[in-house]
Scaffold this active site. Structure first.
Site, PDB file in Angstrom:
ATOM      1  CB  SER A  70      -0.937   0.023   1.200  1.00  0.00           C
ATOM      2  OG  SER A  70      -1.920  -0.975   1.060  1.00  0.00           O
ATOM      3  CE  LYS A  73      -3.871   0.772  -1.012  1.00  0.00           C
ATOM      4  NZ  LYS A  73      -4.527   0.408   0.263  1.00  0.00           N
ATOM      5  CE1 TYR A 195      -4.420  -1.358  -4.773  1.00  0.00           C
ATOM      6  CE2 TYR A 195      -5.016  -3.677  -4.584  1.00  0.00           C
ATOM      7  CZ  TYR A 195      -4.721  -2.475  -3.988  1.00  0.00           C
ATOM      8  OH  TYR A 195      -4.702  -2.370  -2.630  1.00  0.00           O
ATOM      9  CE1 TYR A 247      -5.115   2.033   4.156  1.00  0.00           C
ATOM     10  CE2 TYR A 247      -3.666   0.962   5.722  1.00  0.00           C
ATOM     11  CZ  TYR A 247      -4.013   1.240   4.419  1.00  0.00           C
ATOM     12  OH  TYR A 247      -3.270   0.741   3.401  1.00  0.00           O
ATOM     13  CB  VAL A 265       0.071  -5.485   4.603  1.00  0.00           C
ATOM     14  CG1 VAL A 265      -1.207  -4.840   5.072  1.00  0.00           C
ATOM     15  CG2 VAL A 265       0.050  -5.812   3.126  1.00  0.00           C
TER      16      VAL A 265
END
Lengths: 621, 621
Positions: A70, A73, A195, A247, A265
């Protein structure tokens, strides 16, 4: 240094200390929901810090590759913003925090947008929005883009990719929900392939630090110097990292570390402090919310040790004024006749000298502008000295230009002193390479305005009996000297003398025009004016020292006429009229001492603190 | 200025322009859910901007009072953090964005915490956590606290309060849910009373700007100078404003304006740029999410016009090094004997002079430290000149201190030149008020180390035949002079001479000890050393100019012995041996010229750009 051993870097030392302390933390567990990630060694811990000028401090396992997950992103979001523009991307993906985890399913009611590009749903959409006619081209665009952020060619971990593909049903569900909502066009599997591949890109902690620094610097990679995306894009991306980067831990993360960041992660994390630095961390064990435990701890520790909190108040005041003087408290090095000195002494307050300092942003410039407008009585000329200004933001230039135009309407002429005479202010009347030259220019303007009107229209000529050195000679001495003078005419730029082994003791009296003394400074060497001599002053080659290794020369600044007492003539006179030569020597010594005092005064003004408006205090610790 | 008219402020002009443009927007509607708010005039529009030094720019209706409503939340949160500490408050109220509106009902699963203190549920809890034994004391604490943020005594709008009380059932429901979850203790109605009264406090747009600036400056009110809360608290509060200040518009708000902010349903908004400014806006018409339409537009416009985005990259480089020189390229103003000058010329590179500049934060200091450690060959003494440093953050002091300690282990002695000789670096060997004094100190150390060992143990004495001015005299002249000398002994601090109407032409030769020349600078005036004269040099009162209005005096820096050729003795000699006096005059002129050249050189070094390691470029526009 004296000792040949290597000097340890203070930053490296602090980084190593933080790495050692945080390395002792053993909480958290390695992610397993993508099976290939479960093999990671929980002991690995790399901590890297990249600076704006491309230095990378590294501690621990900063060269170990892992999948970016991530952390890709914000960079993919940056590429989408770059390729499509903010508004086009905002129509498909919001920028509001979810208050939920990375796998949040919620789409915005009414629009069907994912709430932000940091959750999986949003990132699936942004990955589909980068340039490219098909999924292959879009993936290549992302791999090239991530590589440009990192400053080296990145590759894919195919084992992790295969593992993501096999276990990606939650993301596949998101893809179909997005297509159902009209947010994602085309083939869902292809969009997910792009992705997943972005997430499977291999990076190191060092790469993440450089990638973060590229965002932090406004889009220019500090290693390659290549611009990856525009400044507006990086502002937008870092704002989203601040509100949504971790998050449902984003709020506490920003509160505690003050560093916009993005976690992944696999244990990676990239954090930024705008304009200042990029941090990359790798440590696989995660907390319950999916963020690396050691990365959180390391960033908080670095932030507190190095003072990196985005909201930290700076210490000290932000006055941009180093010194503010009037022309009666300081004078240029130009040798001036008594009448001119009298004008400057009595009317010098018409010249204001403002030395600005530091980094000029909105707040500091505003304070300076108010100080200048608040102490303006009888000012006719303003010198803005920018030599102490390290950096001026556009808003500072804007405010100063507005001030200069406003001042002009009130009869004030503004000139700038700045390195290489490069003025950032379009509105200034003139720019000079040194404060002394700017001051001399203003003094000339004041003298010209005040001086006897009959002198205004013709070049100034100072005959011998009115010369500073000669006019106070005892009766009869000048008459004895008169027949010995020889006239010397110099064209503009012509060198009167430069250093040599046997200096000539001739005396040069400037009758009209003007001379300047220059030393060579810098690398490459450029002439810097250190004194100027107008009509009425005298100069001798004695001022060129034999043991001075540097060029120091006297040059005509304009067409100039001198009357010269040559060395030979002086020696003849010494035989016949020793008292005349002695009187001349005393007069010369007096003139030299006066110049020395003026140099001392300017120097004292440079090294000492003068009175300042607004009483800015310096706090240094 | 020359023209008596008032100088328009550039910031005021820009603010008025923004106010005029944004004032034309007529979208949005006045809140009605609290009936008393519905009466507000939708045309009202006030825009205020407060600076760190307490200046408040105002445009439009900045003096019109209105109820603060939710803009109170960050300030009440600050008071709770101040009174209870971060961890105690975090146990009751989270800091995560909700992704929902101001009236969100959601409490965190497991803990029962409201998600953050910017939604009503969170603010009801924080209002209950400020100091006070009962609701009356807690309310007084909040009113006093808000007043301290605003810098004036605020009061309550009782009509709005009554209206809130009558229509506050949603908030009452939140109160009972909170007590049910164990988050709120005590009487729900009392807790709500405190909350409603906080919301009903009357403020103006000007007040909000000052309150925001108080947060922005780290907790010190810019008008009163009073500290309201601590710096850590303001960091935490601004971070929460950044992530949750405008509810479900927080992400886009931060992305577009880059200003942490808090809005209220009466039409007020407070925004901050840390350390720089506080903005207060009042305009009643709200958008669908409850934020003032004109406030959003005005903040975005101000941010873009003034370059205020929190994530903006600064322009230019961040090098903290203004200039880096070695001691062979520059020398102090001290008059030195030939042998000493030879040592400095051949071994001067052992002295490094580093002029730092600008605002020293982590990044700029790091660059400077690397430049210093990267160019250290044969350096034994390092001068850190801080006169151009406007501000140094703690991390900068920390890095420099670490560097200095590291250098010491490698045999390098570091001294600091800083205003009033106040060194922020605890580790430096010595501190001086001027660069010249620091340079002289290092030169002395170099000379002492290099000089003949037999001189090391006793005070230096330079007999007349070795004096600089006298040693090159033609044969026989010194013998003629010898009987005329008189000895003069000065105690440390004793004045040799100061300016007078009829300067004495006596010549003073320093045999042992040392003299310094001082001018008075600043307000209040303090003596600044502009030259120093050690054994072997000569000085004459001719260096004191009659028309110089300022004190310029020569003082013994330590117990000093001079040999003096008095004015009377010189006049006698002139009758008997005119050639001897003439030779003396030439020698003096040479010595003065040499001093002038050294002053010129130091001055040129001050005004010109020298070579710099790391090639920092200045970008000024």
């Amino acid at each position: 240094m004296a000792d040949a051993g290597e000097i340890a870097s203070p930053v490296q030392e602090l980084l190593d200390e933080v790495h050692e302390r945080i390395g002792e933390i053993t909480d958290g567990s390695v992610a397993t929901y993508i099976p290939a990630l479960g093999k990671a060694d929980p002991k690995l811990f790399g901590l890297a810090l990249a600076t704006r000028d491309g230095h990378v401090y590294e501690s621990g396992d900063t060269g170990v590759p892992f999948t970016i997950q991530s952390v890709s992103k914000p960079f993919v979001y940056a590429l989408a913003l770059h390729d499509r523009g903010l508004n086009a991307v905002l129509r498909k993906v919001g920028v509001e925090p979810t208050g939920e985890g990375f796998d949040a399913i919620r789409l915005e009611a009414g629009t069907g947008r994912p709430l932000n590009p940091m959750v999986n749903a949003g990132a699936i959409v942004t990955a589909s929005m980068v340039d490219g006619d098909d999924w292959g081209q879009r993936f290549q665009r992302i791999l090239d883009g991530l590589s440009a952020f990192a400053g080296r060619d990145l590759s894919i971990d195919h084992e992790v990719l295969a593992s993501e593909e096999r276990t990606g049903d939650h993301n596949r569900a998101l893809g179909y929900l997005l297509r159902n909502a009209g947010t994602l066009d085309g083939d869902v599997d292809e969009a997910l392939s792009v992705y997943f591949m972005a997430c499977s890109t291999l990076v190191t902690a060092r790469d993440l630090a450089v990638m973060a620094m590229t965002l932090s610097s406004g889009g220019v990679n500090p290693l390659t110097g290549r611009r990856v995306v525009g400044t507006d894009t990086t502002e937008h991306v870092m704002a989203v990292m601040a509100t949504s980067g971790t998050y449902d831990f984003a709020g506490e993360w920003l509160l505690r570390s003050g560093l916009p960041a993005k976690s992944g992660v696999a244990g990676g994390l990239a954090a930024v402090l705008p304009s200042q630095l990029g941090i990359g961390v790798y440590s696989p064990p995660l907390d319950a919310r999916g963020t690396s435990v050691r990365a959180i701890a390391a960033c908080q520790e670095l932030s507190s040790r190095f003072g990196l909190h985005l909201m930290r108040p700076v210490t000290g005041t932000t006055s941009a004024i180093h010194r503010y003087l009037r022309g009666d408290a300081v004078s240029s090095q130009r040798s001036r006749r008594f009448a001119e000195r009298e004008i400057l002494r009595t009317r010098g307050r018409a010249i204001a000298l403002c030395e600005l300092q530091g980094d000029l942003g909105f707040a500091s410039t505003d304070v300076a502008v108010r100080a200048i407008t608040g102490d303006h009585e009888n000012v006719r000329w303003l010198i803005l000295d920018l030599h102490r200004v390290a950096r001026a933001e556009p808003v500072a230039v804007n405010l100063l230009d507005t001030l200069v135009r406003e001042l002009r309407e009130h009869g004030v002429t503004t000139v700038v002193a700045a390195e290489a005479a490069r003025s950032p202010l379009a509105s200034a009347e003139a720019a000079f390479a040194s404060l002394d030259e700017a001051l001399e220019w203003c003094e000339d303007a004041l003298v010209a305005e005040t001086g006897p009107p009959q002198e205004a229209d013709r070049p100034e000529v100072v005959p011998l009996p009115e010369q500073d050195v000669l006019r106070d000679l005892p009766a009869g001495v000048l008459e004895a000297l008169a027949p010995l003078f020889e006239e010397r005419r110099l064209a503009s730029g012509e060198v009167l003398f430069s250093p040599r082994d046997e200096p000539d003791e001739s005396l040069y009296f400037v009758v009209s025009g003007g001379l300047v003394a220059q030393v060579m400074e810098g690398d490459p060497a450029v002439p810097v004016q250190v004194a100027s001599m107008g009509p009425g002053t005298a100069v001798t080659e004695l001022t060129v020292r034999r043991d001075d290794p540097r060029a120091y020369r006297v040059v005509a600044a304009e067409p100039t006429v001198c009357q010269v007492l040559t060395d030979a003539a002086l020696k003849r006179l010494e035989r016949d009229r020793p008292q005349a030569v002695e009187a001349l020597h005393w007069a010369m010594a007096r003139s030299l001492a006066a110049r020395l005092r003026r140099a001392d005064r300017l120097l004292a003004a440079h090294v000492a603190s003068g009175p300042r408006p607004g009483k800015p205090e310096r706090e240094l610790g």
